[in-house]
Enzyme design. Structure first.
Site, PDB file in Angstrom:
ATOM      1  N   ILE A   1      16.317  31.233 -62.993  1.00  0.00           N
ATOM      2  CA  ILE A   1      16.296  32.970 -62.744  1.00  0.00           C
ATOM      3  C   ILE A   1      17.743  33.208 -62.995  1.00  0.00           C
ATOM      4  O   ILE A   1      17.975  34.068 -63.906  1.00  0.00           O
ATOM      5  CB  ILE A   1      15.993  33.336 -61.399  1.00  0.00           C
ATOM      6  CG1 ILE A   1      14.393  33.106 -61.209  1.00  0.00           C
ATOM      7  CG2 ILE A   1      16.586  34.632 -61.028  1.00  0.00           C
ATOM      8  CD1 ILE A   1      13.557  34.392 -61.893  1.00  0.00           C
TER       9      ILE A   1
ATOM     10  N   TYR B   1      15.965  30.305 -55.005  1.00  0.00           N
ATOM     11  CA  TYR B   1      17.046  29.918 -55.538  1.00  0.00           C
ATOM     12  C   TYR B   1      16.819  29.288 -56.773  1.00  0.00           C
ATOM     13  O   TYR B   1      17.692  28.233 -57.389  1.00  0.00           O
ATOM     14  CB  TYR B   1      17.526  28.772 -54.473  1.00  0.00           C
ATOM     15  CG  TYR B   1      17.912  29.293 -53.239  1.00  0.00           C
ATOM     16  CD1 TYR B   1      19.079  29.820 -52.797  1.00  0.00           C
ATOM     17  CD2 TYR B   1      16.958  29.171 -52.130  1.00  0.00           C
ATOM     18  CE1 TYR B   1      19.648  30.434 -51.600  1.00  0.00           C
ATOM     19  CE2 TYR B   1      17.436  29.682 -50.879  1.00  0.00           C
ATOM     20  CZ  TYR B   1      18.545  30.340 -50.671  1.00  0.00           C
ATOM     21  OH  TYR B   1      18.880  31.011 -49.556  1.00  0.00           O
ATOM     22  N   SER B   2      16.360  29.884 -57.709  1.00  0.00           N
ATOM     23  CA  SER B   2      15.864  29.192 -58.993  1.00  0.00           C
ATOM     24  C   SER B   2      17.069  29.444 -59.848  1.00  0.00           C
ATOM     25  O   SER B   2      17.548  30.257 -60.527  1.00  0.00           O
ATOM     26  CB  SER B   2      14.850  30.094 -59.512  1.00  0.00           C
ATOM     27  OG  SER B   2      14.720  29.785 -61.017  1.00  0.00           O
ATOM     28  N   ASN B   3      17.342  28.034 -60.624  1.00  0.00           N
ATOM     29  CA  ASN B   3      18.398  27.874 -61.506  1.00  0.00           C
ATOM     30  C   ASN B   3      17.953  28.708 -62.934  1.00  0.00           C
ATOM     31  O   ASN B   3      18.593  29.215 -63.554  1.00  0.00           O
ATOM     32  CB  ASN B   3      18.546  26.480 -61.780  1.00  0.00           C
ATOM     33  CG  ASN B   3      19.064  25.611 -60.692  1.00  0.00           C
ATOM     34  OD1 ASN B   3      19.916  26.124 -60.000  1.00  0.00           O
ATOM     35  ND2 ASN B   3      18.505  24.579 -60.678  1.00  0.00           N
TER      36      ASN B   3
END
Length: 297
Positions: free
Chosen positions: A61, A57-59
């Site tokens: 990325i 859930y990386s911002n």
């Protein structure tokens, strides 16, 4: 934009929040700042591909995918967890990044832990050719240069500047551009006290510290208490906060105000570092577990 937070606070304390979450709909908050000069450098080097690293859930990325689409660069996300390879459609962050043209390479957690090894990075360069590699979270010298632009001359009126800390890049930029009379307080989203050592690599000023008391169990950990606080805060202020970074920082600041840590008449500026895109995935997980969700977004 600095927005005054309309809460009744003791001792004539004033609280403002810099709404960097509004900088861009997808490349928001500190991700916009961190990517700004890295994108320019990638263009200067005539790179054809941006490669970076992140979790499910990386911002970072998603922001990298959006920046690649906007500025004409292909993007590749090296994702922690090979079990996610067939679950993209179940993950709002990865699905959206894919829709913006990002390709993925899913690797085991053991392999991911080597993401900073020179041999690992050289292998990526060999495999993918003319590429520009960004670290997980985006923190490097160029990212810090971008984060030095968070504070402006108008922010000199504040006695304290507070922000969440993940990889240390954002607070490092803020420290570098802070005024001598200002105290910078970082609120760690991770367990442990190692972040101070990381920050020391990028700064020379001594007007800062990192508070490690409000991580709510560690990185990515979210409690019912935190969710209730964020919903109440939104009801009162209409300001949405993410539960991984900024939300924990705001909770911590308000607790320290209650504890009278800040002197009377203090002017405090909070930095909203974005990250709201992750709420959809967080709510998705909490619904499955029959837990209270964030009611905004």
């Amino acid at each position: 934009m600095n927005e005054k937070i309309n809460l009744q606070l003791p001792n004539n304390i004033e609280l403002y929040i810099k709404r960097d979450d509004l900088l861009h709909p997808l490349i928001s908050g500190n991700k916009f700042r961190k990517l700004k000069y890295n994108i320019k450098e990638a263009k200067k080097e005539e790179a054809k591909l941006l490669i970076t690293f992140g979790g499910a859930y990386s911002n970072h990325i998603l922001a990298t995918a959006a920046a690649g689409k906007e500025y004409g660069l292909n993007t590749l996300g090296i994702i922690r967890g090979d079990e996610l390879q067939n679950k993209i459609i179940e993950n709002p962050t990865l699905l959206y990044a894919q829709e913006m043209g990002m390709n993925f390479e899913f690797i085991s957690r053991e392999a991911f832990s080597k993401k900073e090894d020179i041999s690992f990075l050289n292998e990526l360069k060999r495999k993918y050719g003319n590429s520009y590699i960004l670290p997980e979270g985006g923190t490097n010298e160029l990212a810090i240069k971008g984060c030095e632009e968070i504070l402006t001359k108008d922010d000199a009126i504040f006695d304290y500047v507070c922000c969440a800390v993940g990889t240390g890049g954002t607070i490092s930029g803020i420290i570098n551009s802070s005024r001598d009379h200002q105290k910078i307080i970082g609120f760690s989203a991770l367990k442990g006290d190692f972040l101070s050592d990381v920050i020391c690599k990028f700064v020379t000023k001594k007007n800062w510290n990192v508070n490690s008391d409000y991580h709510f169990g560690g990185y990515g950990k979210i409690t019912d208490e935190l969710i209730i606080f964020l919903n109440d805060f939104y009801d009162t202020t209409r300001i949405p906060l993410d539960p991984i970074y900024t939300g924990k920082m705001v909770y911590g600041v308000l607790e320290l105000i209650k504890q009278k840590v800040f002197p009377d008449n203090s002017k405090i500026l909070l930095i909203h570092t974005g990250g709201l895109q992750g709420i959809m995935g967080i709510n998705q997980i909490r619904k499955i577990k029959n837990k209270t969700i964030l009611k905004y977004l």
